[in-house]
Design an enzyme around this catalytic site. Structure first.
Site, PDB file in Angstrom:
ATOM      1  N   LYS A 116      58.662   9.586  11.910  1.00 33.01           N
ATOM      2  CA  LYS A 116      59.178   8.481  12.581  1.00 33.01           C
ATOM      3  C   LYS A 116      58.734   7.948  13.893  1.00 33.01           C
ATOM      4  CE  LYS A 116      62.987   9.922  15.088  1.00 33.01           C
ATOM      5  NZ  LYS A 116      63.426   9.305  16.652  1.00 33.01           N
ATOM      6  N   ASP A 160      81.703  13.002  19.824  1.00 38.12           N
ATOM      7  CA  ASP A 160      81.192  12.446  18.792  1.00 38.12           C
ATOM      8  C   ASP A 160      82.102  11.676  17.900  1.00 38.12           C
ATOM      9  OD1 ASP A 160      79.633  12.432  16.006  1.00 38.12           O
ATOM     10  OD2 ASP A 160      78.476  13.734  17.087  1.00 38.12           O
ATOM     11  N   LYS A 163      60.029  22.928   7.955  1.00 39.78           N
ATOM     12  CA  LYS A 163      59.355  23.944   8.806  1.00 39.78           C
ATOM     13  C   LYS A 163      60.429  25.239   8.770  1.00 39.78           C
ATOM     14  CE  LYS A 163      59.725  24.217  13.292  1.00 39.78           C
ATOM     15  NZ  LYS A 163      59.507  24.097  14.543  1.00 39.78           N
ATOM     16  N   ARG A 168      46.490  24.871  11.616  1.00 34.37           N
ATOM     17  CA  ARG A 168      46.582  25.594  10.625  1.00 34.37           C
ATOM     18  C   ARG A 168      46.504  24.614   9.527  1.00 34.37           C
ATOM     19  NH1 ARG A 168      50.613  30.178  10.021  1.00 34.37           N
ATOM     20  NH2 ARG A 168      48.811  31.239  10.597  1.00 34.37           N
ATOM     21  N   ALA A 169      45.536  24.397   8.755  1.00 32.57           N
ATOM     22  CA  ALA A 169      45.549  23.244   7.702  1.00 32.57           C
ATOM     23  C   ALA A 169      46.521  23.507   6.516  1.00 32.57           C
ATOM     24  CB  ALA A 169      44.373  23.117   7.083  1.00 32.57           C
ATOM     25  N   GLY A 170      47.092  22.633   5.924  1.00 42.16           N
ATOM     26  CA  GLY A 170      48.083  22.518   4.981  1.00 42.16           C
ATOM     27  C   GLY A 170      48.577  21.257   4.329  1.00 42.16           C
ATOM     28  N   LYS A 225      57.540  11.520  25.404  1.00 44.90           N
ATOM     29  CA  LYS A 225      57.856  12.244  24.274  1.00 44.90           C
ATOM     30  C   LYS A 225      56.598  11.909  22.969  1.00 44.90           C
ATOM     31  CE  LYS A 225      59.959  14.808  21.038  1.00 44.90           C
ATOM     32  NZ  LYS A 225      61.394  14.598  20.755  1.00 44.90           N
ATOM     33  N   CYS A 230      61.178  14.086  13.366  1.00 42.41           N
ATOM     34  CA  CYS A 230      60.737  13.563  14.562  1.00 42.41           C
ATOM     35  C   CYS A 230      59.427  12.995  14.374  1.00 42.41           C
ATOM     36  CB  CYS A 230      60.578  14.690  15.768  1.00 42.41           C
ATOM     37  SG  CYS A 230      62.462  14.980  16.385  1.00 42.41           S
ATOM     38  N   THR A 257      67.967   8.299  16.669  1.00 44.44           N
ATOM     39  CA  THR A 257      67.042   6.855  16.797  1.00 44.44           C
ATOM     40  C   THR A 257      66.230   7.052  15.500  1.00 44.44           C
ATOM     41  OG1 THR A 257      65.541   7.930  18.125  1.00 44.44           O
ATOM     42  CG2 THR A 257      67.015   6.525  19.179  1.00 44.44           C
TER      43      THR A 257
END
Length: 447
Positions: A274, A32, A335, A262-264, A215, A271, A93
Site C-alpha cells: 500500500k 484508542d 512473513k 532472496r527470490a520467492g 518512510k 505496509c 493509513t
C-alpha cells in the site's frame, strides 16, 4: 519536570510505541476508540503477535502485579490532552478502496479529536505513514482547532518498525528522523529519544516533506530490491540459471548487499504494497508521476510471483487441473514472526488454488486465527504434519524457522506424494532430496 507522553492509536505501531516509551521511563497514556482493544491492553495482552511486546506491556501496565505502573489506557481524548506534553499519533493509513491513494481519514480524525482539547502548550507528533504534504495541512488544521493556537506545535517522526522486531526497533532504532519547524520541537524530541541517541542511534533533523518522504522512499527501495531479484529469478528459469547462487554473488558487492536478495513469491503485509501505491498516487498529484513509473513494474513483478507459484503447483500435481488434488500450504502470515495476514502472498496463493478446485490445507505457527477470519473456506490444520497428510504437493510459502527445521523423513511418511515447492528459497534442497522428495524452488530450475 519529566515529560508525559500520550500515544493515540494502539494498534501494532501504537501499542509498541507506548510500551517502549514506558520502558524508557516516561509516564504514558495510550488512547484508542475500540473498547475491546483497550480492555486487552489494560490486562497486559496484545491483539496481535509480536515477539516480546506482551512481556514489555506487562512490565509497565498499571494494575498488573509487579509492574512499574507507568502505562495506562483510555478512550477519552480530553483526558489524553490534559495528561500529555507530547502526543504521538500512531493510527493506520490504509489504501483507499478502489484506489492507489492513502486513506487519511483515521489520521485526520485523530488529529482533530485531540486538537479541540489542547488548551495549553503541547507537541503533537505524527508517526503514521502519510502522503508528502500532509504535515503542512495538518499543522494548519491543528492551529485552527486548538484553543491554545500557536502554542501547539506539530512534528513528524516516521516509524521504521519491522514486524517481528518491533520492540527492538523502537528501543534501539537504526535511525530517528524528525521533521520539525522550530528548535523547541527538536529539543523536546531529543529529550524523548535521549536514551537511544546516547546508545548511538543517529538523530536526523529535517523539514516536514523530507520526513514524510523517508518512510515511503525506504519502503519503495526495499520493494524494488525484492522485485529485482524476483525478476532475475524469472530470467534464471528461462536461461537455466540458479537465482540463489546469483544472489550470493551479487551480495558480496558492498554497493548492493545481500539483504533482501532472496527470490520467492514476493512481499506483502500492511505496509510495502500500500505504501508504494500511495507513493505513486501522490507523485501523480504533485505532477511528478514519471519519477515513480518504475514502481508500477515493481508492483507487477511482485504480484506475478504469486501466479507463478500457482502454475508451478498445477504442474506439480499433474498439469491440467487442481480438481481432486490435495495441496498443503505451509505458511499464512506474510512473513515469519508475525500473525499479520494482510495481503499475504501465502494466503493469496492458497486462495487461488482453492478457487481452481484444489483441496487446500493451511498451517501457520501464529497466523491461523487471522487466516481463518480472512479465508474461512480454506482447510486448516493444527500442525505441519497434519497439513501435509495425504497431500499431492506441499508448498512452503512463509519462512518460519519451524518449517526450515522440519523432519523431511517424517513428513514423507504421511504425504501422498513427496513433492515440495519452496516459495521462499529457504529450505535445504539436499536434505529434502536425500529424504526422497522432489524439490523445486523459484528461479532454480536445476534444483
Amino acid at each position: 519536570m519529566a515529560l508525559k507522553i500520550t500515544v493515540i492509536g494502539t494498534g501494532y505501531l501504537g501499542a509498541t510505541h507506548a510500551a517502549a516509551m514506558a520502558e524508557l521511563g516516561f509516564e504514558v497514556l495510550g488512547l484508542d476508540v475500540v473498547p475491546e482493544k483497550i480492555e486487552l491492553l489494560r490486562r497486559g495482552e496484545v491483539p496481535m503477535y509480536e515477539p516480546g511486546l506482551a512481556e514489555l506491556l506487562r512490565r509497565h501496565v498499571a494494575g498488573i502485579e509487579g509492574s512499574t505502573g507507568r502505562l495506562r489506557f483510555t478512550m477519552d481524548y480530553a483526558e489524553a490532552a490534559d495528561f500529555g506534553d507530547v502526543h504521538f499519533v500512531c493510527v493506520n493509513t490504509p489504501q483507499k478502496h478502489g484506489e492507489y491513494a492513502c486513506d487519511m481519514s483515521y489520521v485526520d480524525a485523530a488529529m482533530e479529536s485531540l486538537a479541540v482539547h489542547l488548551t495549553g502548550p503541547a507537541l503533537v507528533v505524527g508517526k503514521s505513514t502519510v502522503p508528502v504534504g500532509s504535515a503542512d495541512r495538518i499543522a494548519a488544521r491543528i492551529r485552527e482547532l486548538a484553543p491554545a493556537g500557536e502554542a501547539v506545535e506539530l512534528a513528524w517522526n516516521p516509524e521504521f518498525l519491522r514486524e517481528g522486531f518491533a520492540v527492538e526497533d523502537t528501543l534501539h532504532p537504526d535511525r530517528i528522523v524528525v521533521g520539525v519547524r522550530g528548535e523547541h520541537a527538536e529539543k523536546v524530541l531529543r529529550e524523548v529519544y535521549a536514551t537511544p541517541v546516547a546508545e548511538g542511534s543517529p538523530f536526523v533533523v529535517t523539514d516536514f516533506p523530507t520526513a514524510e518522504l523517508v518512510k515511503t522512499s525506504a519502503n519503495s527501495f526495499l520493494a524494488t530490491k525484492i522485485s529485482f531479484i524476483n525478476a532475475m529469478a524469472e530470467v534464471c528459469e528461462a536461461a537455466g540459471g540458479d537465482v540463489v547462487r546469483l544472489a550470493e554473488a551479487l551480495g558480496y558487492d558492498d554497493r548492493i548487499g545481500a539483504k533482501f536478495l532472496r527470490a520467492g513469491i514476493g512481499f506483502g503485509g500492511g505496509c510495502l504494497p500500500k505504501d508504494i501505491r500511495a507513493f505513486m498516487a501522490r507523485a501523480g498529484e504533485l505532477g511528478a508521476d514519471q519519477a515513480l513509473t518504475f514502481l508500477r513494474e515493481v508492483d507487477s513483478i511482485n504480484m506475478r510471483r504469486r501466479g507463478h507459484m500457482v502454475e508451478l503447483a498445477r504442474d506439480a500435481v499433474g498439469g491440467g487441473s487442481f480438481l481432486g488434488k490435495r495441496v498443503a500450504v505451509l505458511g499464512a502470515a506474510f512473513k515469519p514472526d508475525s500473525d499479520d495476514v494482510r495481503d499475504s502472498p501465502a494466503l493469496n496463493v492458497a486462495g487461488q488454488i482453492h478457487l481452481q478446485g484444489g483441496q487446500v490445507t493451511v498451517y501457520d505457527p501464529k497466523g491461523m486465527a487471522n487466516a481463518r477470519r480472512l479465508f474461512p473456506t480454506l482447510g486448516y490444520a493444527d500442525s505441519a504434519e497434519e497439513a501435509v497428510r495425504g497431500a499431492d504437493v506441499v508448498l512452503h510459502l512463509t519462512e518460519w524457522r519451524e518449517f526450515r527445521e522440519l523432519d523431511a523423513e517424517a513428513l514423507g511418511a504421511v504425504v501422498g506424494r513427496r513433492v515440495i515447492l519452496d516459495g521462499r528459497n529457504a529450505l535445504d534442497p539436499e536434505r529434502w532430496r536425500g529424504a526422497g522428495w522432489v524439490y523445486r524452488a523459484m528461479g532454480r530450475p536445476a534444483a
